[in-house]
Design an enzyme around this catalytic site. Sequence first.
Site, mmCIF file in Angstrom:
data_model
loop_
_atom_site.group_PDB
_atom_site.id
_atom_site.type_symbol
_atom_site.label_atom_id
_atom_site.label_comp_id
_atom_site.label_asym_id
_atom_site.label_seq_id
_atom_site.Cartn_x
_atom_site.Cartn_y
_atom_site.Cartn_z
ATOM 1 N N SER A 49 24.309 31.132 -10.712
ATOM 2 C CA SER A 49 25.622 31.300 -10.075
ATOM 3 C C SER A 49 25.623 32.536 -9.191
ATOM 4 C CB SER A 49 26.725 31.416 -11.133
ATOM 5 O OG SER A 49 26.402 32.417 -12.082
ATOM 6 N N GLU A 92 28.758 21.958 -19.592
ATOM 7 C CA GLU A 92 29.654 22.392 -18.514
ATOM 8 C C GLU A 92 30.526 21.232 -18.043
ATOM 9 O OE1 GLU A 92 27.780 24.653 -15.414
ATOM 10 O OE2 GLU A 92 29.579 24.614 -14.143
HETATM 11 O O1 KIV Z 1 24.567 30.005 -13.445
HETATM 12 C C1 KIV Z 1 25.491 30.117 -14.257
HETATM 13 O O2 KIV Z 1 26.290 31.056 -14.222
HETATM 14 C C2 KIV Z 1 25.630 29.088 -15.273
HETATM 15 C C3 KIV Z 1 26.912 29.037 -16.033
HETATM 16 C C4 KIV Z 1 27.955 28.432 -15.186
HETATM 17 C C5 KIV Z 1 26.776 28.334 -17.334
HETATM 18 O O3 KIV Z 1 24.753 28.305 -15.474
#
Ligand code: KIV
Length: 269
Positions: free
Chosen positions: A50, A185
């Site tokens: 993310s 998710e």
């Molecule tokens: O990359 C991320 O932050 C994630 C979360 C949304 C679980 O995989």
Amino acid sequence: MNAAPKPMTVPELAEAKQNGRKLVMLTAYDAGFARTLDANGTDILLVGDSLGMVVQGADSTLPVTVADIVYHTRCVASATHRALVLSDLPFQADATPERALDAATALLQAGAGMVKLEGAGHKLQTIRFLVEREIPVCGHLGLTPQSVLRFGGYKVQGRGEAAADRLLADARAVAEAGAAMLVLECVPSSLAAEITAAIDIPTIGIGAGPGCDGQVLVLHDMLGLDSGHRRPRFVKDFLGEGGSVAGAVRAYAEAVRSGAFPDEEHSYA
Ligand code: KIV
């Protein structure tokens, strides 16, 4: 003199599930925030891909590289004493078991204690391959952001009987392949609760309702920062009630442990 904090270990994840103790996870990308999260009740710090969206400003997680995650893992691990550092294998770093082993080795050498990869199918072989080589693995099912092109957007997964059955079977397969934890998710709460009851490893929900064994949010979201993207239903801003970053983290950790978060307003039926 205070004793040094005991770091969270992989076997303690399963113990937490057995004892009904909810696990508290947040994303972290740098030392400053990692120190605050670590000191205020977070069990697991996720160096998530993310970061492509909230740190690098991209539209998806697809541009993130292994080198990016290694860099941020090193930053986070340098300031973390108690929490387990979990790092994402970014897009295509797990396309083959051998590529995944190289990337996961680099992440563990940068300070991660576990790696996360998205999906089931051919990824089951990769999970087995890594676990047999002493690399703890966390699975990730439901809305897997690296599949955004196939999904055609960021949509709730597992709706309808066939999709729910498929997700439950995938979760069982990921656990059987040797994963020690599973992120779910954006799936309906009832399905996430059913999966949680069906497998021995802890589930960590994000938009997956209160029935999971723990919860995760993206740090920027729980601090109410504008990510430049539509705010998903499951996001709650904890900064207001917490009054400071440390207070927000404590409020989040308390709400997860007590079962107050997520409520219906922040979950999918
Ligand atoms: O990359 C991320 O932050 C994630 C979360 C949304 C679980 O995989």
